[in-house]
Design a protein around this motif. Structure first.
Motif, PDB file in Angstrom:
ATOM      1  N   SER A 128       8.294  -6.384   0.744  1.00  0.00           N
ATOM      2  CA  SER A 128       8.635  -4.974   0.685  1.00  0.00           C
ATOM      3  C   SER A 128      10.141  -4.831   0.717  1.00  0.00           C
ATOM      4  O   SER A 128      10.828  -5.560   1.433  1.00  0.00           O
ATOM      5  CB  SER A 128       8.014  -4.236   1.877  1.00  0.00           C
ATOM      6  OG  SER A 128       8.395  -2.881   1.857  1.00  0.00           O
ATOM      7  N   GLY A 142       0.509  -2.756   0.019  1.00  0.00           N
ATOM      8  CA  GLY A 142      -0.660  -3.148   0.789  1.00  0.00           C
ATOM      9  C   GLY A 142      -0.389  -4.427   1.556  1.00  0.00           C
ATOM     10  O   GLY A 142       0.470  -5.224   1.193  1.00  0.00           O
ATOM     11  N   LEU A 143      -1.116  -4.628   2.638  1.00  0.00           N
ATOM     12  CA  LEU A 143      -0.997  -5.852   3.429  1.00  0.00           C
ATOM     13  C   LEU A 143      -1.988  -6.882   2.902  1.00  0.00           C
ATOM     14  O   LEU A 143      -3.131  -6.552   2.596  1.00  0.00           O
ATOM     15  CB  LEU A 143      -1.279  -5.550   4.902  1.00  0.00           C
ATOM     16  CG  LEU A 143      -0.314  -4.558   5.557  1.00  0.00           C
ATOM     17  CD1 LEU A 143      -0.793  -4.208   6.955  1.00  0.00           C
ATOM     18  CD2 LEU A 143       1.082  -5.119   5.604  1.00  0.00           C
ATOM     19  N   THR A 144      -1.553  -8.131   2.793  1.00  0.00           N
ATOM     20  CA  THR A 144      -2.419  -9.195   2.300  1.00  0.00           C
ATOM     21  C   THR A 144      -2.297 -10.418   3.195  1.00  0.00           C
ATOM     22  O   THR A 144      -1.300 -10.590   3.897  1.00  0.00           O
ATOM     23  CB  THR A 144      -2.047  -9.612   0.860  1.00  0.00           C
ATOM     24  OG1 THR A 144      -0.750 -10.211   0.883  1.00  0.00           O
ATOM     25  CG2 THR A 144      -2.043  -8.421  -0.081  1.00  0.00           C
ATOM     26  N   ALA A 145      -3.290 -11.302   3.137  1.00  0.00           N
ATOM     27  CA  ALA A 145      -3.259 -12.537   3.928  1.00  0.00           C
ATOM     28  C   ALA A 145      -2.127 -13.450   3.470  1.00  0.00           C
ATOM     29  O   ALA A 145      -1.591 -14.239   4.252  1.00  0.00           O
ATOM     30  CB  ALA A 145      -4.605 -13.263   3.817  1.00  0.00           C
ATOM     31  N   ALA A 146      -1.742 -13.351   2.203  1.00  0.00           N
ATOM     32  CA  ALA A 146      -0.676 -14.196   1.667  1.00  0.00           C
ATOM     33  C   ALA A 146       0.711 -13.671   2.007  1.00  0.00           C
ATOM     34  O   ALA A 146       1.713 -14.308   1.704  1.00  0.00           O
ATOM     35  CB  ALA A 146      -0.818 -14.301   0.148  1.00  0.00           C
ATOM     36  N   THR A 185       3.285  -9.935   2.447  1.00  0.00           N
ATOM     37  CA  THR A 185       3.668  -8.777   1.664  1.00  0.00           C
ATOM     38  C   THR A 185       5.170  -8.711   1.561  1.00  0.00           C
ATOM     39  O   THR A 185       5.865  -8.804   2.565  1.00  0.00           O
ATOM     40  CB  THR A 185       3.137  -7.484   2.331  1.00  0.00           C
ATOM     41  OG1 THR A 185       1.714  -7.572   2.411  1.00  0.00           O
ATOM     42  CG2 THR A 185       3.523  -6.252   1.567  1.00  0.00           C
ATOM     43  N   TYR A 188       3.502   0.674   4.706  1.00  0.00           N
ATOM     44  CA  TYR A 188       2.426  -0.277   4.486  1.00  0.00           C
ATOM     45  C   TYR A 188       1.078   0.432   4.576  1.00  0.00           C
ATOM     46  O   TYR A 188       0.772   1.071   5.569  1.00  0.00           O
ATOM     47  CB  TYR A 188       2.457  -1.392   5.547  1.00  0.00           C
ATOM     48  CG  TYR A 188       3.724  -2.204   5.500  1.00  0.00           C
ATOM     49  CD1 TYR A 188       3.835  -3.287   4.637  1.00  0.00           C
ATOM     50  CD2 TYR A 188       4.808  -1.876   6.305  1.00  0.00           C
ATOM     51  CE1 TYR A 188       4.992  -4.033   4.591  1.00  0.00           C
ATOM     52  CE2 TYR A 188       5.982  -2.617   6.260  1.00  0.00           C
ATOM     53  CZ  TYR A 188       6.061  -3.694   5.394  1.00  0.00           C
ATOM     54  OH  TYR A 188       7.219  -4.424   5.337  1.00  0.00           O
ATOM     55  N   ARG A 189       0.269   0.312   3.527  1.00  0.00           N
ATOM     56  CA  ARG A 189      -1.087   0.845   3.546  1.00  0.00           C
ATOM     57  C   ARG A 189      -1.969  -0.073   4.371  1.00  0.00           C
ATOM     58  O   ARG A 189      -1.882  -1.291   4.270  1.00  0.00           O
ATOM     59  CB  ARG A 189      -1.643   0.920   2.119  1.00  0.00           C
ATOM     60  CG  ARG A 189      -0.989   1.965   1.258  1.00  0.00           C
ATOM     61  CD  ARG A 189      -1.673   2.074  -0.096  1.00  0.00           C
ATOM     62  NE  ARG A 189      -1.552   0.883  -0.897  1.00  0.00           N
ATOM     63  CZ  ARG A 189      -0.605   0.659  -1.794  1.00  0.00           C
ATOM     64  NH1 ARG A 189       0.325   1.568  -1.988  1.00  0.00           N
ATOM     65  NH2 ARG A 189      -0.570  -0.454  -2.483  1.00  0.00           N
TER      66      ARG A 189
END
Length: 111
Positions: free
Chosen positions: A17, A9-13, A15, A109-110
């Motif tokens: 991968s 998943g993509l996050t503000a902090a 990601t 990436y979701r």
């Protein structure tokens, strides 16, 4: 055919991968695509490849869709949007094919 198991998943902090090797035909589960879709980042290292997301739909006459391949050049990276409409309702997965697999990896990436 391999099922992708590395979707993140993509996050503000940010990601993290790890790219995974591709096969000539891979699948992505409907759960990883979700209702908003997913991004497939294809990375090549010395080998160009054409990436095709299968269209599971048919016309009123029963003809299957003819998707356009996305070219990813030699030693390049490209993000490809995977629409929820790419999921085949009878199998629950979207199918992605690659014309070349040597030195080709991908990240999913979701959204």
């Amino acid at each position: 055919m391999a099922l992708y198991t590395h979707a993140v998943g993509l996050t503000a902090a940010g990601t993290l991968s790890t790219p995974a090797a591709v096969s000539s035909s891979d699948t992505i589960s409907a759960a990883d695509i979700g209702s908003r879709g997913a991004l497939l980042r294809v990375i090549t290292a010395g080998t160009a490849t054409n990436v095709t997301v299968a269209d599971p739909g048919t016309t009123a006459a029963g003809n299957v869709g003819t998707p356009t391949a996305v070219a990813v050049g030699t030693t390049a990276a490209k993000m490809i949007y995977i629409s929820p409409a790419a999921v085949n309702p009878s199998t629950g997965v979207a199918t992605v094919t690659f014309s070349a697999t040597t030195s080709v990896t991908a990240e999913l990436y979701r959204l």
